[in-house]
Design a protein around this motif. Structure first.
Motif, PDB file in Angstrom:
ATOM      1  N   ASP A 129       0.814  -1.222   0.000  1.00 33.37           N
ATOM      2  CA  ASP A 129       0.000   0.000   0.000  1.00 33.37           C
ATOM      3  C   ASP A 129       0.838   1.258   0.000  1.00 33.37           C
ATOM      4  O   ASP A 129       0.303   2.356  -0.176  1.00 33.37           O
ATOM      5  N   ASP A 130       2.169   1.144   0.193  1.00 32.37           N
ATOM      6  CA  ASP A 130       3.017   2.328   0.153  1.00 32.37           C
ATOM      7  C   ASP A 130       3.777   2.441  -1.172  1.00 32.37           C
ATOM      8  O   ASP A 130       4.781   3.149  -1.264  1.00 32.37           O
ATOM      9  N   PHE A 131       3.305   1.776  -2.224  1.00 34.83           N
ATOM     10  CA  PHE A 131       3.929   1.921  -3.534  1.00 34.83           C
ATOM     11  C   PHE A 131       3.924   3.395  -3.920  1.00 34.83           C
ATOM     12  O   PHE A 131       2.914   4.090  -3.808  1.00 34.83           O
ATOM     13  N   ASN A 132       5.068   3.885  -4.378  1.00 37.40           N
ATOM     14  CA  ASN A 132       5.199   5.309  -4.669  1.00 37.40           C
ATOM     15  C   ASN A 132       4.805   5.620  -6.108  1.00 37.40           C
ATOM     16  O   ASN A 132       5.564   5.379  -7.046  1.00 37.40           O
ATOM     17  N   PHE A 133       3.606   6.167  -6.268  1.00 42.06           N
ATOM     18  CA  PHE A 133       3.149   6.653  -7.568  1.00 42.06           C
ATOM     19  C   PHE A 133       3.493   8.125  -7.756  1.00 42.06           C
ATOM     20  O   PHE A 133       3.215   8.688  -8.811  1.00 42.06           O
ATOM     21  N   GLY A 134       4.089   8.759  -6.748  1.00 44.40           N
ATOM     22  CA  GLY A 134       4.146  10.210  -6.743  1.00 44.40           C
ATOM     23  C   GLY A 134       2.806  10.743  -6.274  1.00 44.40           C
ATOM     24  O   GLY A 134       1.914  10.000  -5.858  1.00 44.40           O
TER      25      GLY A 134
END
Length: 483
Positions: A129-134
């Motif tokens: 859930d902390d994947f960085n999409f910006g």
């Protein structure tokens, strides 16, 4: 072509973002998202009231208000700067790829300094859930509406995460390898200070919702595993020692002696030994190991012939040693066992919980072994009922880790120096029960020489890409399993 949705708690900050978005003729409307009954207004911007941007209620309101081809959701409160023709580029890529969600590389502005923040490609296993999409999420509105109309959840924290998972099921998620905007960053902590946020006890309510959303996603795509496990036969092999503590090490003269002493001080009702794999250290590490090996026959000083081994490769060398015990128990060279009963507790858990792998709990400390926030890390998200599924969402499995050696010798450890333990946890949990110890049995020392103390963005991205790939492969294997 674009409706924009921007959270607002500080009107002067949000006004700068609104101004940047209004500069493009592609923008139709800009909605500001305001918490509760707060009286915040920005001229020309309709107001959406919701608990927070990440709630299911807010996502549904965004879906209802969106009436253009694309929906841009900005996730930060700080000002947003759009790069030259940045929105045009978002639109072109979204149209050409038919993606449900598009995201891009960006610039980060910290204390007035601009730096490049490349993001990584989204994979099927990018479930954390902390994947960085910006901070700019660019949705195809039709896909957003379809996802928002699915099962009606009432998440307070996991609504945005749930939306992303649902969109990924029916449409692609595409990464633009171009720097299309700049955002202001206020969290200036080092990588090693951020990495334990997800297991901070104060975030427990958030994690429960994230687990529910991820588990629902796994059920929809066929990757969910029920709590049914293969039985373990602990009578395989002939072992002189019941347990072996495995310490891979390279150049840790400052901390290794503490780790060795914490092992030799263990009180058990079984025989154990300590296998220290010295990966060709160039400092006094080898001398320290040899001193203890000469004084105590339980200590095995192993120097691999190979020079291409990472931490995982050193583990393989340790478990291949003929003196390795029935259970192989991890200890990092800069950490220590909490007391003299840790090893007994770990081995007992195998028999009591009938498991192939055991994961303990640990306390975060400084180099002097004084507790530091967030304190106890017990990974409550790992439960007998759903831990094997939730493991695909989280980024680690706790410590210390211990394995039933016959199975570990069959599976082998990836020859890497990052994520090798996580890969094992996923593989073991696909078939076997993972035992848990919820009390602290280990002191995890944080100091400047930790391998993950202050990583640059390229190393962070490489590590995250590797773990996402591990998750992707594991998820593919689980989907393919007979149901």
């Amino acid at each position: 072509m674009i409706n924009c949705f921007v959270p607002c708690s500080e009107p002067l900050q949000t006004a700068k973002t609104v101004e940047a978005l209004r500069a493009s003729q592609l923008v139709k409307n800009i909605f500001i998202i305001v918490a509760g009954n707060t009286d915040i207004r920005i001229e020309g911007c309709p107001v959406i009231r919701a608990e927070n941007l990440a709630s299911s209620n807010c996502i549904r309101k965004i879906a209802e208000a969106a009436d253009s081809e694309f929906t841009l959701i900005y996730t930060k409160q700080t000002p947003l700067e759009i790069g030259q023709y940045g929105l045009e580029r978002f639109c072109h890529i979204a149209q050409d790829s038919c993606a449900g969600l598009v995201y891009a590389d960006y610039y980060q502005i910290t204390d007035g300094k601009r730096s490049c923040l490349p993001t990584i490609d989204y994979q099927q296993g990018s479930l954390r859930d902390d994947f960085n999409f910006g901070s700019v999420l660019f949705y195809n509105t039709a896909e957003l509406k379809k996802a928002a109309s699915m099962e009606q959840n009432n998440y307070l924290y996991a609504g945005l995460y749930d939306l992303r998972l649902k969109v990924s099921e029916s449409a692609g998620i595409v990464h633009i390898n171009e720097f299309l905007y700049a955002e202001v960053e206020t969290d200036t902590r080092k990588s090693g200070e951020k990495q334990f946020d997800y297991v901070d006890p104060k975030n427990r309510a958030v994690q429960i919702e994230m687990e529910e959303a991820c588990t629902s996603h796994l059920k929809r795509i066929g990757g969910y595993l029920p709590p049914k496990f293969q039985e373990i036969d602990f009578n395989k092999g002939d072992f002189e020692n019941e347990a072996s503590v495995i310490i891979p090490v390279r150049n840790r003269e400052r901390t290794l002696e503490d780790a060795i002493r914490s092992v030799l001080n263990q009180k058990t009702d079984f025989k154990f030994n300590l296998i220290v794999i010295d990966n060709h250290s160039t400092d006094r590490t080898g001398d320290i190991i040899e001193k203890y090996a000469q004084a105590d026959k339980r200590v095995i000083h192993l120097i691999p012939e190979r020079t291409d081994l990472g931490i995982g490769g050193c583990w393989n060398a340790g478990i291949d040693h003929p003196a390795c015990g029935k259970f192989a128990v991890q200890l990092d060279s800069d950490d220590v066992y909490e007391d003299e009963h840790t090893l007994q507790t770990m081995v007992n858990a195998f028999y009591e919980q009938k498991c192939a792998m055991v994961v303990g709990s640990y306390t975060m400390t400084n180099i002097n072994m004084q507790p530091i926030p967030p304190g106890l890390i017990d990974h409550k998200e790992w439960t007998p009922e759903n831990g094997r599924n939730n493991a695909l969402r989280i980024n680690g499995l706790g410590a210390p880790r211990a394995f039933y050696t016959p199975l570990l010798r069959k599976i082998r450890v990836p020859n890497t120096s990052y994520g090798e333990d996580y890969a094992l946890g996923l593989y073991f949990s696909r078939r076997y029960q993972i035992g848990r110890i919820m009390k602290s049995v280990y002191l995890c020392r944080r100091w400047d020489d930790n391998s993950d103390a202050a990583l640059d963005i390229s190393k962070i991205n490489a590590n995250n890409s590797y773990k996402d790939k591990i998750r992707t492969i594991e998820l593919m294997a689980r989907i393919a399993m007979p149901k």
